[in-house]
Structure formats: structure tokens, C-alpha cells
Motif scaffolding. Structure first.
Motif, PDB file in Angstrom:
ATOM      1  N   MET A   1      -1.668  -6.578  15.319  1.00  0.00           N
ATOM      2  CA  MET A   1      -2.634  -6.324  14.160  1.00  0.00           C
ATOM      3  C   MET A   1      -3.298  -7.791  14.054  1.00  0.00           C
ATOM      4  N   GLU A   2      -2.589  -8.846  13.849  1.00  0.00           N
ATOM      5  CA  GLU A   2      -3.454 -10.053  13.524  1.00  0.00           C
ATOM      6  C   GLU A   2      -4.070 -10.457  14.590  1.00  0.00           C
ATOM      7  N   ALA A   3      -3.749 -10.375  15.913  1.00  0.00           N
ATOM      8  CA  ALA A   3      -4.631 -10.962  17.308  1.00  0.00           C
ATOM      9  C   ALA A   3      -5.779  -9.922  17.254  1.00  0.00           C
ATOM     10  N   ALA A   4      -5.570  -8.867  16.788  1.00  0.00           N
ATOM     11  CA  ALA A   4      -6.893  -7.735  16.807  1.00  0.00           C
ATOM     12  C   ALA A   4      -7.808  -8.090  15.588  1.00  0.00           C
ATOM     13  N   ALA A   5      -7.459  -8.682  14.566  1.00  0.00           N
ATOM     14  CA  ALA A   5      -8.209  -8.901  13.506  1.00  0.00           C
ATOM     15  C   ALA A   5      -9.119 -10.222  13.793  1.00  0.00           C
ATOM     16  N   GLU A   6      -8.366 -11.171  14.414  1.00  0.00           N
ATOM     17  CA  GLU A   6      -8.849 -12.514  14.792  1.00  0.00           C
ATOM     18  C   GLU A   6     -10.074 -12.484  15.836  1.00  0.00           C
ATOM     19  N   ASN A   7      -9.752 -11.338  16.582  1.00  0.00           N
ATOM     20  CA  ASN A   7     -10.582 -11.174  17.842  1.00  0.00           C
ATOM     21  C   ASN A   7     -11.674  -9.707  17.905  1.00  0.00           C
ATOM     22  N   GLY A   8     -11.783  -9.179  16.690  1.00  0.00           N
ATOM     23  CA  GLY A   8     -12.655  -8.267  16.421  1.00  0.00           C
ATOM     24  C   GLY A   8     -12.347  -6.884  17.217  1.00  0.00           C
ATOM     25  N   LYS A   9     -11.060  -6.402  17.536  1.00  0.00           N
ATOM     26  CA  LYS A   9     -10.653  -5.382  17.919  1.00  0.00           C
ATOM     27  C   LYS A   9     -10.026  -4.310  17.251  1.00  0.00           C
ATOM     28  N   GLN A  10      -9.867  -3.090  17.275  1.00  0.00           N
ATOM     29  CA  GLN A  10      -9.350  -2.106  16.637  1.00  0.00           C
ATOM     30  C   GLN A  10      -7.849  -1.810  16.750  1.00  0.00           C
ATOM     31  N   VAL A  11      -7.151  -1.457  16.075  1.00  0.00           N
ATOM     32  CA  VAL A  11      -5.653  -1.013  16.256  1.00  0.00           C
ATOM     33  C   VAL A  11      -5.301   0.338  15.884  1.00  0.00           C
ATOM     34  N   ILE A  12      -4.926   1.168  16.743  1.00  0.00           N
ATOM     35  CA  ILE A  12      -4.431   2.498  16.462  1.00  0.00           C
ATOM     36  C   ILE A  12      -3.019   2.831  16.452  1.00  0.00           C
ATOM     37  N   VAL A  13      -2.375   2.946  15.278  1.00  0.00           N
ATOM     38  CA  VAL A  13      -1.158   3.141  15.293  1.00  0.00           C
ATOM     39  C   VAL A  13      -0.728   4.658  15.392  1.00  0.00           C
ATOM     40  N   LEU A  14       0.194   5.176  16.374  1.00  0.00           N
ATOM     41  CA  LEU A  14       0.617   6.387  16.782  1.00  0.00           C
ATOM     42  C   LEU A  14       2.072   6.429  16.006  1.00  0.00           C
ATOM     43  N   ASP A  15       2.192   7.099  14.814  1.00  0.00           N
ATOM     44  CA  ASP A  15       3.279   7.219  14.015  1.00  0.00           C
ATOM     45  C   ASP A  15       4.451   8.089  14.595  1.00  0.00           C
ATOM     46  N   ARG A  16       5.525   7.439  14.360  1.00  0.00           N
ATOM     47  CA  ARG A  16       6.891   8.182  14.673  1.00  0.00           C
ATOM     48  C   ARG A  16       7.835   8.224  13.407  1.00  0.00           C
ATOM     49  N   PRO A  17       8.964   9.155  13.601  1.00  0.00           N
ATOM     50  CA  PRO A  17       9.848   9.211  12.451  1.00  0.00           C
ATOM     51  C   PRO A  17      10.783   7.812  12.498  1.00  0.00           C
ATOM     52  N   ASN A  18      11.124   7.564  11.210  1.00  0.00           N
ATOM     53  CA  ASN A  18      12.020   6.454  10.956  1.00  0.00           C
ATOM     54  C   ASN A  18      13.277   7.244  10.741  1.00  0.00           C
ATOM     55  N   PRO A  19      14.519   6.880  11.741  1.00  0.00           N
ATOM     56  CA  PRO A  19      15.518   7.680  11.779  1.00  0.00           C
ATOM     57  C   PRO A  19      16.559   7.125  10.454  1.00  0.00           C
ATOM     58  N   ASN A  20      16.272   5.627   9.777  1.00  0.00           N
ATOM     59  CA  ASN A  20      16.752   5.438   8.701  1.00  0.00           C
ATOM     60  C   ASN A  20      15.693   5.635   7.402  1.00  0.00           C
ATOM     61  N   GLY A  21      14.857   6.317   7.476  1.00  0.00           N
ATOM     62  CA  GLY A  21      13.752   6.289   6.522  1.00  0.00           C
ATOM     63  C   GLY A  21      14.210   7.169   5.250  1.00  0.00           C
ATOM     64  N   MET A  22      15.362   7.657   4.908  1.00  0.00           N
ATOM     65  CA  MET A  22      15.760   8.329   4.071  1.00  0.00           C
ATOM     66  C   MET A  22      16.416   7.588   2.785  1.00  0.00           C
ATOM     67  N   TYR A  23      16.141   6.364   2.735  1.00  0.00           N
ATOM     68  CA  TYR A  23      16.719   5.413   1.725  1.00  0.00           C
ATOM     69  C   TYR A  23      16.004   4.089   2.137  1.00  0.00           C
ATOM     70  N   VAL A  24      16.537   3.333   1.058  1.00  0.00           N
ATOM     71  CA  VAL A  24      15.807   1.825   0.869  1.00  0.00           C
ATOM     72  C   VAL A  24      16.828   1.008   0.272  1.00  0.00           C
ATOM     73  N   ASP A  25      17.206  -0.241   0.884  1.00  0.00           N
ATOM     74  CA  ASP A  25      18.269  -1.137   0.487  1.00  0.00           C
ATOM     75  C   ASP A  25      18.358  -2.288   1.046  1.00  0.00           C
ATOM     76  N   GLY A  26      18.993  -3.018   0.408  1.00  0.00           N
ATOM     77  CA  GLY A  26      19.174  -4.482   0.875  1.00  0.00           C
ATOM     78  C   GLY A  26      18.283  -5.678   0.282  1.00  0.00           C
ATOM     79  N   PRO A  27      18.707  -6.933   0.488  1.00  0.00           N
ATOM     80  CA  PRO A  27      17.866  -8.165  -0.063  1.00  0.00           C
ATOM     81  C   PRO A  27      16.433  -8.032   0.501  1.00  0.00           C
ATOM     82  N   VAL A  28      15.466  -8.294  -0.387  1.00  0.00           N
ATOM     83  CA  VAL A  28      14.003  -8.599   0.043  1.00  0.00           C
ATOM     84  C   VAL A  28      13.962  -9.872   0.456  1.00  0.00           C
ATOM     85  N   LYS A  29      13.279 -10.127   1.621  1.00  0.00           N
ATOM     86  CA  LYS A  29      13.031 -11.532   2.377  1.00  0.00           C
ATOM     87  C   LYS A  29      12.589 -12.442   1.407  1.00  0.00           C
ATOM     88  N   ASP A  30      13.043 -13.543   1.178  1.00  0.00           N
ATOM     89  CA  ASP A  30      12.393 -14.603   0.513  1.00  0.00           C
ATOM     90  C   ASP A  30      11.231 -15.341   1.013  1.00  0.00           C
TER      91      ASP A  30
END
Length: 383
Positions: A142-171
Motif C-alpha cells: 500500500m505504501e509503495a503504491a501510494a508513493e508511485n501513484g498506483k491502485q491497490v485492490i485487496v481481495l478479502d478472506r476470513p480471519n481464522p482468529n477473528g472472533m476475539y481481540v486480545d493482547g498488548p497493543v504495540k508501543d
């Protein structure tokens, strides 16, 4: 009449259920093929980029899409390279397309790589853990595309650990390829949802914004489990290993083996000095790990093979092993700071803080993240 109404209701109920069967973003070609017309396409894909038993590269080439190159992340295009091993440029034997490594000399596409590209399509299966590197690859794309004027298409897929949120947030003072975003260890987002968060929260270099298009799935929500049809990397071969990965992954920042170099990576843990261990294994070099930690040493520990692991992020096992092995000068490696996302975590464990005490220190930032996360959900959330 009542019976007819009942039968009609049952028919409608099952008909609706069928209509909600999972449809991956990649399968929704009517949503993104029009965006590729007349464009030069680079595909950021690996062995998981399959729909209807056919690789996305083959599908798009057969449909006349002008695919000019493939960009390969960690583990390579076919997902066979061991963790951390440099991936080289090569050529796809079937299509003749050049395969350009973005896990070799550079992890970010260069301007030269993008000269003959108009659109980058990202379609890689993730496992929903901050230190799993495919989301970092997506960030750099995404960063390289933004810097070079290109489009990004993200084709979404399931998150197998997507049913909860936990752990320390990165500092903010902990940054690496496995610690790029201020999100918790288990972030509870699909790659499409996270891409929107990265873009809109100004996390790309210099606050850049990518020309981003996410193709959502149909028939999936965050309360659902998902069995991956193709292993996402050599050392996550089973659903159980993927479920255990958030918790056991922290051991990678310690002297404890997580089973690399065995038939059950991330389903066994052990160390020669863990005396309570009832399960034994000896790591040896294999396709998924050329130089496994504790190579050739008899490790004693635990096996979770054949169990039904609970989706959770737990410190139970790490604290138990630290208590038993005791020597704080050798138990942790510096890598633990990158995996946990905070320099405080190692100190907390070494100070003898309990699970509850450590978790209490996460809560303010974790609660703030949970509120932020809701802004970017594309699917119904877990309860």
C-alpha cells in the motif's frame, strides 16, 4: 394452509442460508475485473490465493487479464520457503510470469518494480496475529503504491482468529517487520478491514494515503470459525496450530521450542530443562525449518496434538515455563520485545507479575483499540 405456510417458511429459511454461503473476495470477479480492464496488473499472492481449486494467477490469465508479474511474500509464491528465509526472484513455470520477491533484498516494492504496473491486487490468507508477516507485506504494498501513484485492490478472506481481540497493543518505541502497527497481538480484523484502518489512520509513511479498494466477502462474520483449506505457511499446518499460534508464538522470543523441526509445529512446546514435561520430542531440520531451535536436543514439555484448542490468547504456558526454567538471563531473547510489542512485557514476567496483573496493564490501550476497530468492520462483529 398452515402446513403450506410452514413448508414455505422452511424453504425460504434454507434458501436464505444457501444464499449466505461463503464467497471470498477473490471469487467476486464482477466487483474487481472491471477495475483491471486496460490496466497492467501485479498480483501479490502465494499458495493460498486459490478460488474453486484454481490459483488466482491462472484464473485471471485465462480470462485475459493483463497480469505482468507476481510479487511473492515470505515463504515464496508456493509457500515452501522456511520462516525468515530470503526469497529469490524466479519465473512461474506454468504462465512464464516473472515472480518478484518482496521478501529478499527488499520487503517493499521499489519504484522500478512498479514502472510497468497500474494496479496491485493483494490476495493472501492471513491468520489474524500481529507478528504474522503478511499484513506487513500488505502495508508496504500500500505504501509503495501510494508513493508511485498506483491502485491497490485487496481481495478479502476470513480471519481464522477473528472472533476475539486480545493482547498488548504495540508501543511506539517497538518497531520491526513483525511489529508495524499499533494493534494488539490478536487484532480481530480481516486483511481488508486492516487495510482500511492502516490507510485511514495515517499509518503509511509520511501520512500517505493509498488508492485502496477492498472487495469484501459475502456470507461471513466475526463469530464464525474458518478451517483453512491450504496451510498459510510451512509451520502452521493445522487449524489447531493456527488457533494456538497467538499464545505459543510468544515462545519464539524465548529458549523454549514450539516444535519447529517436528511434525507438529505450534502444537507442541518443550525444553530440556522443563522437568514437569510428560511429552518428549527432538527437533531436527526439515522442510519447514532448516535450523530449528533446540536442534538435536531432547525437549520435555506438552503436546496439544489432537486437542480442540480454545480461541484465546493466554499467558498460562509462558509463565509456567518461565517459572520452571527460572534463569532470567537466558530465558528470553530480545525478539520477545518485538513479538509482545512492548519492552514492558519481559520486565513484567521477570518481576513475577501474574497473568491478571500483566493483563491489567494492557487494558487502557486495548480498550481504545477495540473502539477504533469498530469503525473499520466490514462484517457483523462477534458478541
Amino acid at each position: 394452509m398452515n402446513r403450506l405456510i410452514l413448508l414455505a417458511s422452511i424453504f425460504l429459511m434454507f434458501g436464505c442460508a444457501k444464499a449466505q454461503e461463503l464467497q471470498l473476495g477473490a471469487a467476486r470477479m464482477g466487483e474487481y475485473l472491471p477495475l483491471s480492464e486496460g490496466k497492467r496488473i501485479a498480483l501479490v499472492v502465494n499458495q493460498t490465493s486459490v478460488i474453486n481449486n484454481t490459483h488466482l494467477v491462472d484464473t485471471l490469465v485465462s480470462r485475459g487479464v493483463n497480469v505482468v508479474k507476481v510479487m511473492a511474500p515470505e515463504h515464496g509464491f508456493r509457500g515452501e520457503a522456511p520462516d525468515g528465509e530470503k526469497v529469490d526472484d524466479t519465473k512461474d513455470a506454468k504462465t512464464g510470469l516473472p515472480i518478484i520477491s518482496i521478501y529478499g533484498k527488499t520487503k517493499k516494492p521499489t519504484p522500478e518494480m512498479l514502472e510497468d504496473v497500474d494496479v496491485l491486487i493483494f490476495d493472501i490468507q492471513d491468520v489474524g496475529v500481529r507478528f504474522y508477516t503478511f499484513i506487513s507485506t500488505m502495508h508496504y504494498v500500500m505504501e509503495a503504491a501510494a508513493e508511485n501513484g498506483k491502485q491497490v485492490i485487496v481481495l478479502d478472506r476470513p480471519n481464522p482468529n477473528g472472533m476475539y481481540v486480545d493482547g498488548p497493543v504495540k508501543d511506539d518505541d517497538v518497531n520491526s517487520f513483525v511489529a508495524m502497527h499499533p494493534i494488539p497481538v490478536v487484532h480481530g480484523l480481516t486483511v481488508g478491514e486492516l487495510a482500511q484502518m492502516i490507510n485511514n489512520e495515517g499509518w503509511l509513511a509520511n501520512g500517505a494515503t493509498s488508492d485502496l479498494k477492498v472487495i469484501p466477502m459475502l456470507g461471513w462474520d466475526h463469530s464464525q470459525t474458518y478451517s483453512l483449506p491450504i496451510k498459510p505457511s510451512p509451520n502452521l499446518p493445522t487449524d489447531n496450530s493456527i488457533t494456538l499460534y497467538p499464545s505459543l508464538g510468544l515462545f519464539e522470543g524465548s529458549v523454549v521450542s514450539v516444535g519447529r523441526g517436528t511434525d507438529h509445529p505450534f502444537e507442541v512446546i518443550g525444553h530440556p530443562d522443563y522437568t514437569p514435561g510428560t511429552y518428549e520430542f527432538t527437533p531436527q531440520p526439515n522442510e519447514g525449518s532448516k535450523y530449528p531451535p533446540m536442534e538435536g536436543k531432547l525437549c520435555k514439555g506438552q503436546s496439544f496434538v489432537g486437542t480442540a484448542a480454545k480461541p484465546e490468547f493466554t499467558l498460562k504456558y509462558l509463565l509456567e515455563y518461565h517459572q520452571e526454567i527460572k534463569d532470567d538471563t537466558t530465558f528470553f531473547r530480545d525478539y520477545i520485545d518485538l513479538l509482545s510489542g512492548t519492552k514492558d512485557f519481559r520486565k513484567q514476567v521477570e518481576a513475577g507479575m501474574s497473568d491478571a496483573e500483566i493483563r491489567a496493564t494492557w487494558q487502557p490501550k486495548l480498550n481504545a483499540y477495540k473502539a477504533l476497530r469498530k469503525k473499520y468492520l466490514l462484517y457483523k462483529d462477534f458478541k
